[in-house]
Scaffold this motif. Sequence first.
Motif, short mmCIF file in Angstrom:
data_model
loop_
_atom_site.label_atom_id
_atom_site.label_comp_id
_atom_site.label_asym_id
_atom_site.label_seq_id
_atom_site.Cartn_x
_atom_site.Cartn_y
_atom_site.Cartn_z
N PHE A 55 28.70 71.11 -41.43
CA PHE A 55 27.64 71.44 -42.39
C PHE A 55 26.37 71.79 -41.66
CE2 PHE A 55 27.53 66.76 -42.13
CZ PHE A 55 26.18 66.45 -42.05
N LYS A 56 25.54 72.61 -42.32
CA LYS A 56 24.29 73.06 -41.71
C LYS A 56 23.14 72.10 -42.01
CE LYS A 56 25.47 77.86 -41.32
NZ LYS A 56 25.10 79.23 -41.55
N THR A 57 22.96 71.75 -43.26
CA THR A 57 21.87 70.83 -43.61
C THR A 57 22.35 69.69 -44.50
OG1 THR A 57 21.23 72.22 -45.47
CG2 THR A 57 20.04 72.55 -43.40
N GLU A 58 23.34 69.96 -45.36
CA GLU A 58 23.86 68.92 -46.26
C GLU A 58 25.36 68.86 -46.16
OE1 GLU A 58 22.54 69.54 -50.25
OE2 GLU A 58 20.45 69.81 -49.65
N GLY A 59 25.91 67.63 -46.15
CA GLY A 59 27.35 67.47 -46.05
C GLY A 59 27.75 66.05 -46.37
N GLU A 60 28.86 65.62 -45.77
CA GLU A 60 29.36 64.27 -46.00
C GLU A 60 29.73 63.62 -44.68
OE1 GLU A 60 32.52 64.41 -48.86
OE2 GLU A 60 31.17 65.00 -50.47
N VAL A 61 29.56 62.29 -44.64
CA VAL A 61 29.89 61.52 -43.45
C VAL A 61 30.67 60.26 -43.86
CG1 VAL A 61 27.85 62.30 -42.17
CG2 VAL A 61 27.71 60.20 -43.50
N TRP A 62 31.42 59.74 -42.89
CA TRP A 62 32.03 58.42 -43.04
C TRP A 62 31.04 57.42 -42.47
CZ3 TRP A 62 35.82 57.42 -46.13
CH2 TRP A 62 36.81 58.37 -46.37
#
Length: 76
Positions: free
Chosen positions: A30-37
Amino acid sequence: MRLLYRERHQLPVSGSESFIGKPAEAVFDFKTEGEVWFEGERWKAVSLVPVNRGDQLRVIGRRGLILEVESWDQQA
């Protein structure tokens, strides 16, 4: 006296402050927004720099249900 000193200088164990400095892993690019664990759960995240899937990240803040992250290699 020692007990009082120890309690006042411990790191937070609950709340947003306890998230700071802990590791997270990018779920996908992702560039600026996404998901993480993070701690076994999937969270929405924002970053100032592009992130690649599998990157190791550090939590630097939290806005509601969104984590602010940076590369683990960046200075804290």
